[in-house]
Scaffold this motif. Structure first.
Motif, mmCIF file in Angstrom:
data_model
loop_
_atom_site.group_PDB
_atom_site.id
_atom_site.type_symbol
_atom_site.label_atom_id
_atom_site.label_comp_id
_atom_site.label_asym_id
_atom_site.label_seq_id
_atom_site.Cartn_x
_atom_site.Cartn_y
_atom_site.Cartn_z
ATOM 1 N N VAL A 240 -41.830 55.255 16.763
ATOM 2 C CA VAL A 240 -40.712 54.305 16.766
ATOM 3 C C VAL A 240 -40.204 54.064 15.350
ATOM 4 C CG1 VAL A 240 -40.085 51.904 17.202
ATOM 5 C CG2 VAL A 240 -41.324 53.207 18.938
ATOM 6 N N TYR A 241 -41.098 53.766 14.417
ATOM 7 C CA TYR A 241 -40.656 53.467 13.049
ATOM 8 C C TYR A 241 -40.314 54.739 12.281
ATOM 9 C CZ TYR A 241 -41.614 48.541 13.508
ATOM 10 O OH TYR A 241 -41.564 47.221 13.900
ATOM 11 N N GLY A 242 -40.883 55.873 12.645
ATOM 12 C CA GLY A 242 -40.472 57.136 12.034
ATOM 13 C C GLY A 242 -39.062 57.526 12.423
ATOM 14 N N ILE A 243 -38.738 57.395 13.716
ATOM 15 C CA ILE A 243 -37.370 57.684 14.169
ATOM 16 C C ILE A 243 -36.379 56.700 13.558
ATOM 17 C CG2 ILE A 243 -35.890 57.719 16.221
ATOM 18 C CD1 ILE A 243 -38.341 58.721 17.790
ATOM 19 N N LYS A 244 -36.812 55.442 13.443
ATOM 20 C CA LYS A 244 -35.929 54.442 12.825
ATOM 21 C C LYS A 244 -35.661 54.775 11.363
ATOM 22 C CE LYS A 244 -35.260 49.494 13.019
ATOM 23 N NZ LYS A 244 -35.809 48.211 13.457
ATOM 24 N N TYR A 245 -36.657 55.228 10.649
ATOM 25 C CA TYR A 245 -36.483 55.618 9.243
ATOM 26 C C TYR A 245 -35.502 56.789 9.122
ATOM 27 C CZ TYR A 245 -37.707 57.443 4.627
ATOM 28 O OH TYR A 245 -37.654 57.918 3.325
ATOM 29 N N VAL A 246 -35.648 57.784 9.980
ATOM 30 C CA VAL A 246 -34.753 58.947 9.938
ATOM 31 C C VAL A 246 -33.325 58.535 10.269
ATOM 32 C CG1 VAL A 246 -34.259 61.178 11.007
ATOM 33 C CG2 VAL A 246 -36.618 60.557 10.445
ATOM 34 N N LEU A 248 -31.891 55.574 9.851
ATOM 35 C CA LEU A 248 -31.299 54.802 8.753
ATOM 36 C C LEU A 248 -30.912 55.714 7.595
ATOM 37 C CD1 LEU A 248 -33.631 51.658 8.771
ATOM 38 C CD2 LEU A 248 -31.226 51.758 9.442
ATOM 39 N N ARG A 249 -31.739 56.691 7.299
ATOM 40 C CA ARG A 249 -31.383 57.646 6.253
ATOM 41 C C ARG A 249 -30.136 58.436 6.632
ATOM 42 N NH1 ARG A 249 -33.168 56.952 1.135
ATOM 43 N NH2 ARG A 249 -35.406 56.480 1.087
ATOM 44 N N PHE A 250 -30.061 58.841 7.870
ATOM 45 C CA PHE A 250 -28.895 59.608 8.316
ATOM 46 C C PHE A 250 -27.625 58.760 8.285
ATOM 47 C CE2 PHE A 250 -26.135 60.967 11.833
ATOM 48 C CZ PHE A 250 -25.848 62.255 11.415
ATOM 49 N N CYS A 251 -27.719 57.497 8.700
ATOM 50 C CA CYS A 251 -26.527 56.624 8.671
ATOM 51 C C CYS A 251 -26.087 56.348 7.236
ATOM 52 C CB CYS A 251 -26.819 55.318 9.402
ATOM 53 S SG CYS A 251 -27.028 55.495 11.183
ATOM 54 N N TRP A 253 -26.456 58.357 4.649
ATOM 55 C CA TRP A 253 -25.800 59.577 4.160
ATOM 56 C C TRP A 253 -24.438 59.795 4.813
ATOM 57 C CZ3 TRP A 253 -24.629 63.905 7.180
ATOM 58 C CH2 TRP A 253 -24.141 65.014 6.485
ATOM 59 N N LEU A 254 -24.343 59.441 6.134
ATOM 60 C CA LEU A 254 -23.110 59.669 6.870
ATOM 61 C C LEU A 254 -21.988 58.760 6.396
ATOM 62 C CD1 LEU A 254 -21.759 61.179 9.237
ATOM 63 C CD2 LEU A 254 -22.577 59.347 10.737
ATOM 64 N N PHE A 255 -22.300 57.509 6.136
ATOM 65 C CA PHE A 255 -21.266 56.551 5.745
ATOM 66 C C PHE A 255 -21.192 56.363 4.231
ATOM 67 C CE2 PHE A 255 -22.423 55.271 10.082
ATOM 68 C CZ PHE A 255 -21.186 55.341 10.686
ATOM 69 N N GLY A 256 -21.919 57.135 3.486
ATOM 70 C CA GLY A 256 -21.846 57.065 2.032
ATOM 71 C C GLY A 256 -22.444 55.806 1.443
ATOM 72 N N ASN A 257 -23.430 55.210 2.103
ATOM 73 C CA ASN A 257 -24.092 53.996 1.616
ATOM 74 C C ASN A 257 -25.613 54.235 1.565
ATOM 75 O OD1 ASN A 257 -21.804 52.310 1.258
ATOM 76 N ND2 ASN A 257 -21.719 51.964 3.492
ATOM 77 N N ALA A 258 -26.005 55.226 0.798
ATOM 78 C CA ALA A 258 -27.425 55.553 0.696
ATOM 79 C C ALA A 258 -28.200 54.445 0.016
ATOM 80 C CB ALA A 258 -27.602 56.865 -0.054
ATOM 81 N N GLU A 259 -27.572 53.764 -0.971
ATOM 82 C CA GLU A 259 -28.266 52.660 -1.659
ATOM 83 C C GLU A 259 -28.520 51.506 -0.717
ATOM 84 O OE1 GLU A 259 -27.715 49.926 -5.692
ATOM 85 O OE2 GLU A 259 -26.180 51.380 -5.094
ATOM 86 N N LEU A 260 -27.534 51.201 0.128
ATOM 87 C CA LEU A 260 -27.724 50.116 1.110
ATOM 88 C C LEU A 260 -28.816 50.478 2.108
ATOM 89 C CD1 LEU A 260 -26.886 47.449 2.391
ATOM 90 C CD2 LEU A 260 -25.093 48.704 3.640
ATOM 91 N N ALA A 261 -28.853 51.749 2.527
ATOM 92 C CA ALA A 261 -29.900 52.186 3.465
ATOM 93 C C ALA A 261 -31.275 52.087 2.824
ATOM 94 C CB ALA A 261 -29.610 53.605 3.931
ATOM 95 N N ASP A 262 -31.386 52.436 1.560
ATOM 96 C CA ASP A 262 -32.678 52.317 0.865
ATOM 97 C C ASP A 262 -33.123 50.864 0.770
ATOM 98 O OD1 ASP A 262 -32.774 55.030 0.533
ATOM 99 O OD2 ASP A 262 -31.909 55.002 -1.481
ATOM 100 N N ALA A 263 -32.190 49.976 0.473
ATOM 101 C CA ALA A 263 -32.540 48.557 0.376
ATOM 102 C C ALA A 263 -32.996 48.001 1.726
ATOM 103 C CB ALA A 263 -31.342 47.770 -0.152
ATOM 104 N N TYR A 264 -32.318 48.391 2.802
ATOM 105 C CA TYR A 264 -32.716 47.907 4.135
ATOM 106 C C TYR A 264 -34.068 48.490 4.545
ATOM 107 C CZ TYR A 264 -32.546 46.869 9.097
ATOM 108 O OH TYR A 264 -32.850 46.417 10.359
ATOM 109 N N ILE A 265 -34.280 49.767 4.252
ATOM 110 C CA ILE A 265 -35.584 50.385 4.575
ATOM 111 C C ILE A 265 -36.700 49.696 3.802
ATOM 112 C CG2 ILE A 265 -36.931 52.500 4.333
ATOM 113 C CD1 ILE A 265 -34.353 54.047 4.941
ATOM 114 N N PHE A 266 -36.434 49.325 2.534
ATOM 115 C CA PHE A 266 -37.456 48.641 1.749
ATOM 116 C C PHE A 266 -37.818 47.299 2.378
ATOM 117 C CE2 PHE A 266 -38.352 45.483 -1.566
ATOM 118 C CZ PHE A 266 -39.520 46.028 -2.087
#
Length: 359
Positions: A240-246, A248-251, A253-266
């Motif tokens: 569940v959390y592995g798929i969620k991590y993937v 979030l990383r994909f979203c 990269w897709l929307f050009g907000n990799a920094e925001l995705a990293d902050a949310y994953i943290f």
């Protein structure tokens, strides 16, 4: 011829003379009863008659009659010689009978108590009521493995804390101070990949065992094998959390907000690591305490889990507002679609399996 006749007459006389003492003795014993005094005279007479010619060896009736009559003489003499009973002798006899009688001991306290219990206890009386045990015989389950499993979880978290004490301290500082975590501690925690990986694995293990104990206390899968169910739950949490991590990383990269995705994953995995450590004392209580106490601590643990999830959404909302401008309705739809809906679907599947046995 005359000589031969004289020899025969002489032998006949000798034969008759030899039987005279025996005949005299038998007539004496038949005429008189055998008192002790007269028997003595007869014994003397028999001793005196020893000068006479002895009978032939075939005639042994003399000794046999004397020996047969002897016991009766002893009984009679004993009856005659016995002295009359006196008062002292009767007292001695009474004393001997009293001394020979067994001693009767008084009843002990235990005997009195058992007698009283038999009189008062309704279950020991003849007309006692009958009760039937309707409890179902439960199969014996060896739960020693649970002790070793919980002890292993405690050992793992203690080893991680001792080996990576600085990381452990920074983790809780970042949890209680969100502004400091975003600026300073985020980079420090991200620069320690191995402790980060160990804490993520420990979270999956702790949450999987917690879910098993909840199912065990609620008797959801009573016939399930623990050595299959616990690894399955740990793998389920990891997936569940592995798929969620993937995703979030994909979203990001897709929307050009990799920094925001990293902050949310943290933030997401920071809350998960703290939750994994927080569940350890609840695992011990739910596993080994009585059902009433375990049920109470189960509700307390659920309250803390919900509180941490709400805290994660609050921190995520404040973080996302720094990067994007959106309405609260959009954020609510995101929560329903990506956070609440998967949990509800998974809960429904588990309930269908539990109630019907079919997925």
């Amino acid at each position: 011829m005359q000589k031969y006749l004289l020899v025969r007459i002489w032998s006949l006389l000798l034969f008759i003379l030899s039987y005279l003492p025996v005949m005299a003795q038998t007539t004496d014993t038949a005429a008189h009863k055998p008192p002790a005094v007269k028997k003595k005279t007869t014994v003397v007479n028999t001793a005196a008659d020893t000068s006479r010619p002895k009978p032939r060896p075939v005639k042994i009736k003399k000794d046999t009659t004397h020996r047969i009559a002897a016991p009766r003489i002893k009984k009679d003499t004993a009856a005659v010689i016995a002295p009359p009973a006196t008062a002292d002798s009767t007292l001695n006899k009474k004393d001997s009978t009293v001394a020979a009688a067994p001693k009767v001991l008084p009843p002990s306290a235990f005997d009195l108590y058992m007698k009283k219990l038999a009189q008062e206890n309704m279950f020991l009386k003849p007309g006692r009521p009958s009760y039937y045990d309707t409890n179902i015989m439960r199969p014996f389950a060896d739960m020693d493995w649970l002790v070793y499993m919980v002890a292993g979880i405690l050992l793992i978290v203690s080893i991680i804390r001792l080996l990576y004490l600085k990381y452990f301290t920074d983790l809780f500082r970042a949890f209680f101070n969100p502004t400091l975590s975003q600026r300073q501690l985020k980079d420090q925690l991200s620069q320690s990949p191995f402790p980060n990986f160990l804490f993520n694995v420990f979270f999956a293990l702790s949450l999987g065992v917690y879910l098993y104990l909840v199912l065990y206390r609620q008797q959801v899968f009573p016939q399930a094998e623990p050595w299959l169910l616990i690894p399955g739950l740990v793998v389920l949490v990891t997936l569940v959390y592995g798929i969620k991590y993937v995703m979030l990383r994909f979203c990001g990269w897709l929307f050009g907000n990799a920094e925001l995705a990293d902050a949310y994953i943290f933030i997401l995995y920071l809350i998960n690591k703290v939750l994994g450590v927080l569940l350890v004392p609840f695992l011990v209580v739910i596993a080994f305490c009585e059902p009433q106490i375990a049920q109470t601590f189960l509700y307390i643990s659920i309250f803390f889990i919900v509180l941490l999830i709400v805290y994660r959404y609050i921190r995520s909302y404040s973080l996302v507002r720094q990067y994007l401008s959106f309405s609260k309705l959009h954020f609510f739809l995101y929560l329903c679609a990506f956070e609440v809906a998967p949990v509800l679907i998974l809960t429904k599947v588990l309930l269908n399996i539990w109630l019907t046995g079919n997925p």
